[in-house]
Design a protein around this motif. Structure first.
Motif, PDB file in Angstrom:
ATOM      1  N   GLU A 139      62.887  17.620 -33.563  1.00 61.14           N
ATOM      2  CA  GLU A 139      63.828  17.420 -34.668  1.00 61.14           C
ATOM      3  C   GLU A 139      64.770  18.618 -34.826  1.00 61.14           C
ATOM      4  N   TYR A 140      64.340  19.783 -34.305  1.00 64.67           N
ATOM      5  CA  TYR A 140      65.120  21.017 -34.483  1.00 64.67           C
ATOM      6  C   TYR A 140      65.652  21.596 -33.183  1.00 64.67           C
ATOM      7  N   LYS A 141      64.987  21.273 -32.084  1.00 70.33           N
ATOM      8  CA  LYS A 141      65.283  21.971 -30.832  1.00 70.33           C
ATOM      9  C   LYS A 141      65.823  21.000 -29.783  1.00 70.33           C
ATOM     10  N   ARG A 142      66.576  21.546 -28.834  1.00 68.27           N
ATOM     11  CA  ARG A 142      67.136  20.725 -27.768  1.00 68.27           C
ATOM     12  C   ARG A 142      66.028  20.135 -26.885  1.00 68.27           C
ATOM     13  N   ASP A 143      66.282  18.923 -26.375  1.00 67.86           N
ATOM     14  CA  ASP A 143      65.408  18.256 -25.394  1.00 67.86           C
ATOM     15  C   ASP A 143      65.058  19.144 -24.216  1.00 67.86           C
ATOM     16  N   ASP A 144      66.062  19.950 -23.792  1.00 69.14           N
ATOM     17  CA  ASP A 144      65.879  20.727 -22.566  1.00 69.14           C
ATOM     18  C   ASP A 144      65.441  22.167 -22.847  1.00 69.14           C
ATOM     19  N   THR A 145      64.947  22.429 -24.056  1.00 74.73           N
ATOM     20  CA  THR A 145      64.348  23.741 -24.357  1.00 74.73           C
ATOM     21  C   THR A 145      63.272  24.042 -23.300  1.00 74.73           C
ATOM     22  N   VAL A 146      63.329  25.251 -22.755  1.00 71.77           N
ATOM     23  CA  VAL A 146      62.381  25.592 -21.682  1.00 71.77           C
ATOM     24  C   VAL A 146      60.979  25.827 -22.264  1.00 71.77           C
ATOM     25  N   CYS A 147      60.000  25.148 -21.698  1.00 63.53           N
ATOM     26  CA  CYS A 147      58.605  25.250 -22.140  1.00 63.53           C
ATOM     27  C   CYS A 147      57.698  25.558 -20.953  1.00 63.53           C
ATOM     28  N   GLY A 148      56.487  25.967 -21.249  1.00 65.01           N
ATOM     29  CA  GLY A 148      55.539  26.228 -20.172  1.00 65.01           C
ATOM     30  C   GLY A 148      54.111  26.023 -20.635  1.00 65.01           C
ATOM     31  N   THR A 149      53.240  25.749 -19.688  1.00 63.21           N
ATOM     32  CA  THR A 149      51.809  25.671 -19.980  1.00 63.21           C
ATOM     33  C   THR A 149      51.055  26.523 -18.966  1.00 63.21           C
ATOM     34  N   VAL A 150      49.953  27.111 -19.397  1.00 63.86           N
ATOM     35  CA  VAL A 150      49.070  27.814 -18.468  1.00 63.86           C
ATOM     36  C   VAL A 150      47.647  27.343 -18.723  1.00 63.86           C
ATOM     37  N   ARG A 151      46.996  26.962 -17.664  1.00 64.23           N
ATOM     38  CA  ARG A 151      45.617  26.469 -17.764  1.00 64.23           C
ATOM     39  C   ARG A 151      44.690  27.488 -17.116  1.00 64.23           C
ATOM     40  N   ASN A 152      43.512  27.686 -17.707  1.00 69.32           N
ATOM     41  CA  ASN A 152      42.496  28.588 -17.140  1.00 69.32           C
ATOM     42  C   ASN A 152      43.034  29.998 -16.876  1.00 69.32           C
ATOM     43  N   ILE A 153      43.657  30.588 -17.890  1.00 71.46           N
ATOM     44  CA  ILE A 153      44.216  31.943 -17.750  1.00 71.46           C
ATOM     45  C   ILE A 153      43.125  32.917 -17.299  1.00 71.46           C
ATOM     46  N   GLY A 154      43.412  33.640 -16.230  1.00 74.82           N
ATOM     47  CA  GLY A 154      42.478  34.668 -15.768  1.00 74.82           C
ATOM     48  C   GLY A 154      41.158  34.139 -15.235  1.00 74.82           C
ATOM     49  N   ARG A 155      41.086  32.824 -14.994  1.00 74.76           N
ATOM     50  CA  ARG A 155      39.850  32.242 -14.461  1.00 74.76           C
ATOM     51  C   ARG A 155      40.159  31.469 -13.186  1.00 74.76           C
ATOM     52  N   ASP A 156      39.118  31.009 -12.501  1.00 66.20           N
ATOM     53  CA  ASP A 156      39.321  30.171 -11.319  1.00 66.20           C
ATOM     54  C   ASP A 156      40.170  28.963 -11.708  1.00 66.20           C
ATOM     55  N   GLY A 157      41.101  28.630 -10.836  1.00 67.27           N
ATOM     56  CA  GLY A 157      41.919  27.457 -11.089  1.00 67.27           C
ATOM     57  C   GLY A 157      43.087  27.705 -12.027  1.00 67.27           C
ATOM     58  N   GLU A 158      43.424  28.983 -12.243  1.00 68.53           N
ATOM     59  CA  GLU A 158      44.587  29.305 -13.081  1.00 68.53           C
ATOM     60  C   GLU A 158      45.817  28.570 -12.555  1.00 68.53           C
ATOM     61  N   ALA A 159      46.544  27.889 -13.430  1.00 65.80           N
ATOM     62  CA  ALA A 159      47.721  27.127 -12.993  1.00 65.80           C
ATOM     63  C   ALA A 159      48.775  27.123 -14.080  1.00 65.80           C
ATOM     64  N   ARG A 160      50.040  27.234 -13.675  1.00 72.50           N
ATOM     65  CA  ARG A 160      51.136  27.224 -14.636  1.00 72.50           C
ATOM     66  C   ARG A 160      52.104  26.097 -14.338  1.00 72.50           C
ATOM     67  N   GLN A 161      52.802  25.668 -15.385  1.00 74.72           N
ATOM     68  CA  GLN A 161      53.856  24.669 -15.225  1.00 74.72           C
ATOM     69  C   GLN A 161      55.013  25.050 -16.146  1.00 74.72           C
ATOM     70  N   VAL A 162      56.223  24.957 -15.629  1.00 74.21           N
ATOM     71  CA  VAL A 162      57.406  25.177 -16.467  1.00 74.21           C
ATOM     72  C   VAL A 162      58.146  23.844 -16.547  1.00 74.21           C
ATOM     73  N   MET A 163      58.600  23.475 -17.743  1.00 75.13           N
ATOM     74  CA  MET A 163      59.179  22.142 -17.951  1.00 75.13           C
ATOM     75  C   MET A 163      60.082  22.160 -19.175  1.00 75.13           C
ATOM     76  N   THR A 164      60.688  21.027 -19.500  1.00 76.80           N
ATOM     77  CA  THR A 164      61.490  20.924 -20.724  1.00 76.80           C
ATOM     78  C   THR A 164      60.607  20.473 -21.887  1.00 76.80           C
ATOM     79  N   LEU A 165      61.136  20.620 -23.095  1.00 75.16           N
ATOM     80  CA  LEU A 165      60.387  20.169 -24.274  1.00 75.16           C
ATOM     81  C   LEU A 165      60.184  18.651 -24.234  1.00 75.16           C
TER      82      LEU A 165
END
Lengths: 243, 243
Positions: free
Chosen positions: A180-206
């Protein structure tokens, strides 16, 4: 007077632990924690006594630590990340009154917000807000008000507990509010298992984040107006003027 | 491909450094940073080459790191606290395009927000906002809007750069804005010289904070509605329901 160390072991309990945290654990006879976190460090301290309690037994875990310390044992209570960010440090102080002869010493750790940020690039370079989407201890209306305020004032936002088995749609609901406040294409990211086996990141839009499934091992970042993708990394410039 | 480690050395560069940060520094020939931060670690690494630049030369410092790495040297660029929170990580990514043969690896550190929180007790146990009061790279209107939003939505607030020689009244102005939304007796705290010699904490009310002088080595905390003082420590409960 006896002390309980309340120790943040960082996201994975490995190399991201501080020297101070290691020293605290090494100095103790007894290490207490939630089963999953204890499993991250048990192998590194074969000579210690470990006491574990399940996920919902936080107060019990604190009392256990105080009681062992009252009996003269050196005790560490461990949390993943930082003990002072959605961890056990606050509850320890709240319960402390019943144990006047025990001191608390909080030992900070790398919290998921900054640990995950380093994996993504540099998303938290400017003012940011940390919000947990868990409504177990906080009414959803309060969470929603914070999402709105953070979006309106253009904070970078870091979400803890984006999802769980019982509340699968929280991240989607949060994204709908932010959109409702931010652009569709606002840059976002996720990180799974930080500092552990299987650490994985993704960068995407909102817009993409809204339809992403996150689990309880994932930390989520929503950029501010200036956040960009550089070479696959998520980067927020430090200032609003040219450097 | 050569790498530059962008390393957060924690608030004081001592025991609050992580194992990963120590390993990065030990693996490098050259350690680059702002003079004051280099002085925190120089004595611990007598065999390294140290390159320093003054405070305003951030871009120059980044280019120096890339150029050394391009020539095949192992390089760490150090920041106090976390390199990704008002540090150098973002600028490194922004400049990276000119150095296609160099990788960046960010190594997280304990940032002042969590390092200072551990000294005060447990102020950041619930949702919080981190705001810098420096208007060097950010218009004051943006800072003010963020203070208002964070106060309205009842975030715990952590202030970086509360003051400097050129802007002595920023903390007072910030408190006046917060007092439009928050009670006079909201529990607040300050920590000076986190993790360094002369570390000192103070717990006080928001009304008292308004008339407190903070310097650039101080981190400031403003509680949420539930934050309390327990035995001289600043503690925010984890949730809004009884535990």
């Amino acid at each position: 007077m006896n002390s309980v160390y309340v120790v943040g072991i960082g996201p994975g309990g490995g190399e991201q632990m501080t020297g101070e945290a290691r020293k605290a654990l090494e100095s103790c006879d007894i290490i207490i924690g939630y089963t999953v976190y204890i499993d991250l460090i048990r192998g590194q301290y074969p000579d210690k006594t470990f006491l574990t309690t399940p996920m919902t037994q936080e107060a019990e875990r604190c009392r256990m630590a105080f009681e062992e310390a009252e009996q003269g044992r050196d005790v560490s209570l461990v949390c993943s990340g930082d003990a002072g960010v959605y961890g056990m440090a606050g509850l320890m102080y709240e319960i402390k009154g019943a144990y006047p002869h025990v001191n608390i010493k909080v030992v900070p750790g790398i919290t998921a917000a900054t640990g995950g940020a380093a994996v993504l690039g540099a998303p938290l370079m400017h003012d940011f807000a940390v919000i947990s989407l868990s409504d177990l201890l906080t009414p959803w209306e309060k969470i929603e008000a914070r999402l709105r305020a953070a979006a309106m004032a253009d904070f970078v936002i870091c979400l803890y507990n984006p999802s769980s088995r019982k509340r699968k749609d929280h991240l989607k609901r949060a994204c709908e509010i932010l959109l409702e406040y931010k652009r569709d294409d606002t840059v976002c990211g996720t990180v799974r298992n930080i500092g552990r086996d299987g650490e994985a990141r993704q960068v995407m839009t909102l817009a993409e984040l809204k339809d992403t499934e996150a689990d309880m091992f994932t930390t989520v970042y929503i950029g501010n107006e200036q956040t960009k993708q550089i070479d696959g990394s998520m980067v927020t410039p430090r200032g609003y003027r040219n450097v």
